[in-house]
Design a protein around this motif. Structure first.
Motif, mmCIF file in Angstrom:
data_model
loop_
_atom_site.group_PDB
_atom_site.id
_atom_site.type_symbol
_atom_site.label_atom_id
_atom_site.label_comp_id
_atom_site.label_asym_id
_atom_site.label_seq_id
_atom_site.Cartn_x
_atom_site.Cartn_y
_atom_site.Cartn_z
ATOM 1 N N CYS A 1 -1.003 0.558 10.086
ATOM 2 C CA CYS A 1 0.266 0.456 10.812
ATOM 3 C C CYS A 1 0.027 0.115 12.278
ATOM 4 N N ALA A 2 -1.019 0.676 12.859
ATOM 5 C CA ALA A 2 -1.344 0.377 14.250
ATOM 6 C C ALA A 2 -1.747 -1.082 14.414
ATOM 7 N N LEU A 3 -2.269 -1.697 13.363
ATOM 8 C CA LEU A 3 -2.651 -3.106 13.411
ATOM 9 C C LEU A 3 -1.477 -4.050 13.188
ATOM 10 N N ARG B 1 -3.297 10.540 -8.975
ATOM 11 C CA ARG B 1 -4.511 9.732 -8.873
ATOM 12 C C ARG B 1 -5.035 9.745 -7.449
ATOM 13 N N ARG B 2 -6.142 9.083 -7.267
ATOM 14 C CA ARG B 2 -6.763 9.031 -5.947
ATOM 15 C C ARG B 2 -5.852 8.321 -4.956
ATOM 16 N N ARG B 3 -5.673 8.939 -3.771
ATOM 17 C CA ARG B 3 -4.738 8.449 -2.764
ATOM 18 C C ARG B 3 -5.452 7.702 -1.653
ATOM 19 N N ILE B 4 -4.671 6.970 -0.886
ATOM 20 C CA ILE B 4 -5.183 6.308 0.313
ATOM 21 C C ILE B 4 -5.105 7.326 1.450
ATOM 22 N N ARG C 1 -6.193 5.992 7.215
ATOM 23 C CA ARG C 1 -6.302 4.560 6.934
ATOM 24 C C ARG C 1 -4.929 3.891 6.966
ATOM 25 N N LEU C 2 -3.914 4.580 6.433
ATOM 26 C CA LEU C 2 -2.559 4.030 6.458
ATOM 27 C C LEU C 2 -2.041 3.904 7.888
ATOM 28 N N LEU C 3 -2.296 4.912 8.700
ATOM 29 C CA LEU C 3 -1.864 4.851 10.104
ATOM 30 C C LEU C 3 -2.612 3.772 10.869
ATOM 31 N N LEU D 1 0.816 -1.207 0.000
ATOM 32 C CA LEU D 1 0.000 0.000 0.000
ATOM 33 C C LEU D 1 0.852 1.261 0.000
ATOM 34 N N CYS D 2 2.010 1.207 0.623
ATOM 35 C CA CYS D 2 2.924 2.338 0.585
ATOM 36 C C CYS D 2 3.402 2.583 -0.850
#
Length: 88
Positions: free
Chosen positions: A43-45, A31-34, A38-40, A19-20
């Motif tokens: 990472c917390a998971l 383009r459309r970003r994440i 949601r990325l953090l 995903l990175c």
């Protein structure tokens, strides 16, 4: 538990790394970003190792204080969590 932890962290780290790279590619191509939230959350998971490697390799989100400060904290948190789970 000892066989599930490596599988879980391997899968989620690969997902974070991917995903990175995808988000970096989307940024370059306008383009459309994440969303950062949601990325953090990912990472917390537990995707902090894979995402951290992706940050360094793709040079993505390395100027964002939110990411550069939270990655080491997430990594330490998950190392402590794994140690507790394997010890008890």
């Amino acid at each position: 538990m000892q066989t599930l932890l490596p599988l879980y962290y391997g899968f989620i780290s690969l997902l974070g790394f991917s995903l990175c790279g995808y988000d970096k590619m989307a940024a370059v191509r306008n383009r459309r970003r994440i969303p950062e939230r949601r990325l953090l959350a990912l990472c917390a998971l537990g995707a902090c190792l894979g995402f951290g490697a992706g940050m360094l390799l793709f040079r993505h989100k390395i100027r964002k204080k939110r990411f550069t400060l939270s990655m080491p904290l997430f990594i330490m948190l998950h190392l402590i969590l794994v140690w507790i789970l394997l010890k008890y």
